[in-house]
Design a protein around this motif. Structure first.
Motif, PDB file in Angstrom:
ATOM      1  N   ASP A  56      48.268  14.933  -1.267  1.00  0.00           N
ATOM      2  CA  ASP A  56      47.137  15.601  -1.518  1.00  0.00           C
ATOM      3  C   ASP A  56      47.370  17.303  -1.125  1.00  0.00           C
ATOM      4  O   ASP A  56      48.533  17.546  -0.430  1.00  0.00           O
ATOM      5  CB  ASP A  56      46.008  15.125  -0.884  1.00  0.00           C
ATOM      6  N   SER A  57      46.443  18.034  -1.214  1.00  0.00           N
ATOM      7  CA  SER A  57      46.679  19.614  -1.147  1.00  0.00           C
ATOM      8  C   SER A  57      47.135  19.796   0.252  1.00  0.00           C
ATOM      9  O   SER A  57      47.957  20.781   0.700  1.00  0.00           O
ATOM     10  CB  SER A  57      45.915  20.299  -1.673  1.00  0.00           C
ATOM     11  N   GLU A  58      46.301  19.235   1.282  1.00  0.00           N
ATOM     12  CA  GLU A  58      46.319  19.522   2.659  1.00  0.00           C
ATOM     13  C   GLU A  58      47.669  19.297   3.338  1.00  0.00           C
ATOM     14  O   GLU A  58      48.380  20.008   3.807  1.00  0.00           O
ATOM     15  CB  GLU A  58      45.209  18.983   3.269  1.00  0.00           C
ATOM     16  N   LEU A  59      48.074  18.154   2.967  1.00  0.00           N
ATOM     17  CA  LEU A  59      49.411  17.389   3.370  1.00  0.00           C
ATOM     18  C   LEU A  59      50.464  18.238   2.934  1.00  0.00           C
ATOM     19  O   LEU A  59      51.440  18.536   3.474  1.00  0.00           O
ATOM     20  CB  LEU A  59      49.583  16.126   3.336  1.00  0.00           C
ATOM     21  N   ASP A  61      50.244  21.329   1.798  1.00  0.00           N
ATOM     22  CA  ASP A  61      50.439  22.664   2.305  1.00  0.00           C
ATOM     23  C   ASP A  61      50.931  22.629   3.769  1.00  0.00           C
ATOM     24  O   ASP A  61      51.839  23.539   4.080  1.00  0.00           O
ATOM     25  CB  ASP A  61      49.158  23.278   2.547  1.00  0.00           C
ATOM     26  N   ALA A  62      50.738  21.638   4.605  1.00  0.00           N
ATOM     27  CA  ALA A  62      51.449  21.407   6.053  1.00  0.00           C
ATOM     28  C   ALA A  62      52.954  21.475   6.005  1.00  0.00           C
ATOM     29  O   ALA A  62      53.653  21.884   6.579  1.00  0.00           O
ATOM     30  CB  ALA A  62      50.770  20.159   6.779  1.00  0.00           C
ATOM     31  N   LEU A  86      48.066  14.259  10.232  1.00  0.00           N
ATOM     32  CA  LEU A  86      47.265  14.073   8.808  1.00  0.00           C
ATOM     33  C   LEU A  86      47.560  12.849   8.117  1.00  0.00           C
ATOM     34  O   LEU A  86      46.888  12.278   7.260  1.00  0.00           O
ATOM     35  CB  LEU A  86      47.607  15.312   7.833  1.00  0.00           C
TER      36      LEU A  86
END
Length: 179
Positions: A56-59, A61-62, A86
């Motif tokens: 997903d985008s959050e992971l 990005d991290a 995450l």
């Protein structure tokens, strides 16, 4: 007043809760470390390989931020911890499966290269006999070109010259056999 009677349904619900497995602090830490190692392997992937992993985008990005941080700095360690955190709230089975597929593809490619190297070495050592056996298995190969490259490779080997023909033979075999 009448005293309330015990409800058997309530007692049964407590029995069900006893079946829940509780993890010890050591087990929780081990799981966190495993997720963090999985995160490290994601950070170490190339861009094209990372695109094959369902994130997903959050992971994502991290992970991309962790790639930008110098590895010897404290911020990198903290970023890896964040990635592990995450991942705790996500289903990691598809991620692990994608990593296995990527590693499997690398293994297959390496095995194919090793087989071609062995074939090349056998051709140089055994000459026409091995060339004929190989042509029976791989009819797309050119007999004349193989013989020429093998002769050149043996000549260069005898003269202690760089193995240019040997490299060309490998390149030709790889091009025809693997594509």
């Amino acid at each position: 007043m009448v005293a309330p009677r015990k409800n058997k349904d309530v007692e049964e619900s407590f029995d069900i809760e006893e079946d829940i497995e509780f993890l010890s602090k050591t087990q929780i830490k081990a799981q966190a470390n495993a997720l963090q190692k999985l995160g490290i392997s994601l950070v170490d992937l190339g861009a094209s390989e990372l695109a094959k992993v369902p994130l997903d985008s959050e992971l994502l990005d991290a992970i991309m931020l962790a790639r930008k941080i110098l590895r010897k700095k404290e911020g990198y360690r903290r970023q890896l911890q964040l990635i592990g955190k995450l991942m705790r709230s996500r289903d990691v089975v598809p991620i692990e499966q994608a990593l296995l597929n990527i590693k499997s593809a690398h293994k297959k490619a390496n095995n194919a290269f090793h087989k071609i190297e062995e074939l090349r070495d056998d051709m140089i050592a055994q000459g026409d006999e091995k060339i004929e056996a190989t042509l029976a298995e791989e009819p797309l190969l050119d007999r004349q070109k193989l013989r020429q490259l093998v002769r050149q490779a043996n000549k260069q080997k005898a003269e202690n010259k760089p193995p240019k023909a040997s490299r060309e033979l490998f390149k030709y075999l790889k091009e025809i056999m693997i594509g």
